[in-house]
Design a protein around this motif. Structure first.
Motif, PDB file in Angstrom:
ATOM      1  N   SER A   1      -5.523  -0.634   9.650  1.00  0.00           N
ATOM      2  CA  SER A   1      -4.761   0.448  10.276  1.00  0.00           C
ATOM      3  C   SER A   1      -4.175   1.401   9.237  1.00  0.00           C
ATOM      4  O   SER A   1      -4.202   2.625   9.412  1.00  0.00           O
ATOM      5  N   VAL A   2      -3.665   0.839   8.146  1.00  0.00           N
ATOM      6  CA  VAL A   2      -3.115   1.680   7.072  1.00  0.00           C
ATOM      7  C   VAL A   2      -4.204   2.552   6.474  1.00  0.00           C
ATOM      8  O   VAL A   2      -4.021   3.766   6.259  1.00  0.00           O
ATOM      9  N   LEU A   3      -5.354   1.964   6.193  1.00  0.00           N
ATOM     10  CA  LEU A   3      -6.449   2.719   5.580  1.00  0.00           C
ATOM     11  C   LEU A   3      -6.964   3.804   6.515  1.00  0.00           C
ATOM     12  O   LEU A   3      -7.319   4.904   6.066  1.00  0.00           O
ATOM     13  N   GLU A   4      -7.000   3.505   7.820  1.00  0.00           N
ATOM     14  CA  GLU A   4      -7.402   4.546   8.780  1.00  0.00           C
ATOM     15  C   GLU A   4      -6.406   5.691   8.786  1.00  0.00           C
ATOM     16  O   GLU A   4      -6.794   6.872   8.752  1.00  0.00           O
ATOM     17  N   ASN A   5      -5.125   5.353   8.830  1.00  0.00           N
ATOM     18  CA  ASN A   5      -4.088   6.391   8.879  1.00  0.00           C
ATOM     19  C   ASN A   5      -4.075   7.260   7.627  1.00  0.00           C
ATOM     20  O   ASN A   5      -3.693   8.430   7.679  1.00  0.00           O
ATOM     21  N   ARG A   6      -4.515   6.686   6.504  1.00  0.00           N
ATOM     22  CA  ARG A   6      -4.526   7.443   5.247  1.00  0.00           C
ATOM     23  C   ARG A   6      -5.911   8.002   4.915  1.00  0.00           C
ATOM     24  O   ARG A   6      -6.142   8.490   3.819  1.00  0.00           O
ATOM     25  N   ASP A   7      -6.799   7.909   5.878  1.00  0.00           N
ATOM     26  CA  ASP A   7      -8.103   8.580   5.810  1.00  0.00           C
ATOM     27  C   ASP A   7      -8.955   8.116   4.626  1.00  0.00           C
ATOM     28  O   ASP A   7      -9.622   8.918   3.977  1.00  0.00           O
ATOM     29  N   VAL A   8      -8.925   6.808   4.359  1.00  0.00           N
ATOM     30  CA  VAL A   8      -9.749   6.259   3.273  1.00  0.00           C
ATOM     31  C   VAL A   8     -10.612   5.095   3.768  1.00  0.00           C
ATOM     32  O   VAL A   8     -11.098   4.291   2.971  1.00  0.00           O
ATOM     33  N   LEU A   9     -10.805   5.016   5.067  1.00  0.00           N
ATOM     34  CA  LEU A   9     -11.517   3.878   5.643  1.00  0.00           C
ATOM     35  C   LEU A   9     -12.945   3.763   5.108  1.00  0.00           C
ATOM     36  O   LEU A   9     -13.492   2.658   4.989  1.00  0.00           O
ATOM     37  N   GLU A  10     -13.559   4.907   4.777  1.00  0.00           N
ATOM     38  CA  GLU A  10     -14.952   4.883   4.322  1.00  0.00           C
ATOM     39  C   GLU A  10     -15.121   4.179   2.978  1.00  0.00           C
ATOM     40  O   GLU A  10     -16.230   3.789   2.606  1.00  0.00           O
ATOM     41  N   LYS A  11     -14.010   3.963   2.250  1.00  0.00           N
ATOM     42  CA  LYS A  11     -14.076   3.278   0.958  1.00  0.00           C
ATOM     43  C   LYS A  11     -13.963   1.764   1.089  1.00  0.00           C
ATOM     44  O   LYS A  11     -14.118   1.045   0.110  1.00  0.00           O
ATOM     45  N   SER A  12     -13.674   1.280   2.280  1.00  0.00           N
ATOM     46  CA  SER A  12     -13.232  -0.112   2.423  1.00  0.00           C
ATOM     47  C   SER A  12     -14.345  -1.052   2.844  1.00  0.00           C
ATOM     48  O   SER A  12     -15.281  -0.680   3.554  1.00  0.00           O
ATOM     49  N   GLN A  13     -14.204  -2.313   2.399  1.00  0.00           N
ATOM     50  CA  GLN A  13     -15.077  -3.410   2.802  1.00  0.00           C
ATOM     51  C   GLN A  13     -14.211  -4.637   3.069  1.00  0.00           C
ATOM     52  O   GLN A  13     -13.335  -4.965   2.263  1.00  0.00           O
ATOM     53  N   PHE A  14     -14.475  -5.296   4.189  1.00  0.00           N
ATOM     54  CA  PHE A  14     -13.680  -6.437   4.619  1.00  0.00           C
ATOM     55  C   PHE A  14     -14.574  -7.669   4.717  1.00  0.00           C
ATOM     56  O   PHE A  14     -15.664  -7.614   5.288  1.00  0.00           O
TER      57      PHE A  14
ATOM     58  N   LEU B   1       0.819  -1.212   0.000  1.00  0.00           N
ATOM     59  CA  LEU B   1       0.000   0.000   0.000  1.00  0.00           C
ATOM     60  C   LEU B   1       0.852   1.262   0.000  1.00  0.00           C
ATOM     61  O   LEU B   1       0.368   2.338  -0.379  1.00  0.00           O
ATOM     62  N   ASP B   2       2.131   1.161   0.389  1.00  0.00           N
ATOM     63  CA  ASP B   2       3.015   2.324   0.394  1.00  0.00           C
ATOM     64  C   ASP B   2       3.203   2.903  -1.002  1.00  0.00           C
ATOM     65  O   ASP B   2       3.487   4.096  -1.153  1.00  0.00           O
ATOM     66  N   GLU B   3       3.056   2.054  -2.029  1.00  0.00           N
ATOM     67  CA  GLU B   3       3.265   2.522  -3.405  1.00  0.00           C
ATOM     68  C   GLU B   3       1.953   2.707  -4.163  1.00  0.00           C
ATOM     69  O   GLU B   3       1.953   2.826  -5.386  1.00  0.00           O
ATOM     70  N   ILE B   4       0.837   2.726  -3.449  1.00  0.00           N
ATOM     71  CA  ILE B   4      -0.475   2.864  -4.071  1.00  0.00           C
ATOM     72  C   ILE B   4      -1.084   4.220  -3.707  1.00  0.00           C
ATOM     73  O   ILE B   4      -1.098   4.610  -2.536  1.00  0.00           O
ATOM     74  N   ASP B   5      -1.593   4.941  -4.713  1.00  0.00           N
ATOM     75  CA  ASP B   5      -2.347   6.168  -4.469  1.00  0.00           C
ATOM     76  C   ASP B   5      -3.795   5.779  -4.196  1.00  0.00           C
ATOM     77  O   ASP B   5      -4.570   5.510  -5.119  1.00  0.00           O
ATOM     78  N   LEU B   6      -4.164   5.729  -2.947  1.00  0.00           N
ATOM     79  CA  LEU B   6      -5.480   5.233  -2.567  1.00  0.00           C
ATOM     80  C   LEU B   6      -6.603   6.173  -2.985  1.00  0.00           C
ATOM     81  O   LEU B   6      -7.762   5.748  -3.086  1.00  0.00           O
TER      82      LEU B   6
END
Length: 253
Positions: free
Chosen positions: A185-198, A160-165
């Motif tokens: 945790s990565v998605l939370e830190n990069r403020d894109v959690l609202e886009k995610s589904q697990f 994810l370090d090399e991905i523009d989320l």
């Protein structure tokens, strides 16, 4: 399935995906959304939940009595399929799929059926990477292995370090709990959690929210009925990656 009973199907093909993972094809297609699951009845052994990797197949990791029995079955033998159950993924726009190990199975159809997908595929070692060939024919696949034997040396979350989320409208994730917690945790830190589904995996007995064996803390949602797909925001304060549960639904460290 309208009466709650398993549909008998005949195994048509068995494909060894990796040393510990096998795909079982059968003679009937099941209409479902990517991420939904079925209850697979191994006669005389147990009934267990599995994602449909294809409309007519489940992908199995040998981890216990039922899965060990299932992966030794041959074409011509029968199993029972009950479902599909659960909510599946909500898919739109450009998609980032992040998978670890056999967690690739619930995401496979997304990589094969949707037009704009980047697929991050992780495993412990190169021999355990599954579906790489079929996915790389349809989408951009980037791989990571824990031991560095293929692709990025490290956990798949490191890719994810090399991905523009910001480029993606959907981020879909499935894999072992610790891997998904790292991605969360990565998605939370990069403020894109609202886009995610697990996609969560838990031991299930009924598949319809009655037995309670797949409830998750702190809100008591059932993985079978309320999931198995949950938003990242719903899982942020959940038990994901903090402890396991046994077949009775009791916590285990």
């Amino acid at each position: 399935m309208s009466d709650g009973l398993p549909v008998p199907v005949t195994i048509t093909r068995v494909v060894q995906e990796s040393p510990g993972v096998t795909t079982i094809f059968f003679d009937q297609n099941f209409s479902s959304n990517p991420g939904q699951f079925v209850m697979v009845w191994v006669v005389g052994t147990d009934e267990i939940p599995m994602a449909l990797s294809y409309p007519n197949a489940v992908t199995v990791q040998r981890v216990g009595e039922a899965t060990s029995a299932l992966v030794t079955m041959k074409p011509g033998e029968k199993i029972g399929i009950r479902g599909p159950f659960g909510n599946g993924f909500t898919i739109r726009g450009k998609i980032l799929a992040i998978a670890g190990g056999v967690g690739t199975a619930p995401l496979l159809r997304i990589g094969l059926e949707y037009p704009d997908v980047t697929f991050l595929l992780g495993a412990r070692t190169a021999s355990e990477l599954i579906f790489y060939s079929v996915l790389s024919s349809t989408c951009d696949v980037r791989i990571a292995t824990d031991d560095g034997s293929a692709g990025y040396h490290g956990y798949v979350a490191g890719l994810l370090d090399e991905i523009d989320l910001d480029e993606y409208e959907n981020i879909v994730v499935c894999g072992p709990d610790p891997m998904m917690r790292s991605v969360l945790s990565v998605l939370e830190n990069r403020d894109v959690l609202e886009k995610s589904q697990f996609s969560m995996h838990r031991y299930m007995k009924c598949g319809v929210g009655l037995c309670g064996s797949c409830c998750i803390d702190p809100n008591g949602l059932c993985v079978c009925k309320d999931g198995p797909v949950f938003s990242g925001e719903m899982l942020l304060r959940s038990e994901l990656g903090k402890y396991h549960r046994n077949a009775a639904g009791l916590k285990e460290k």
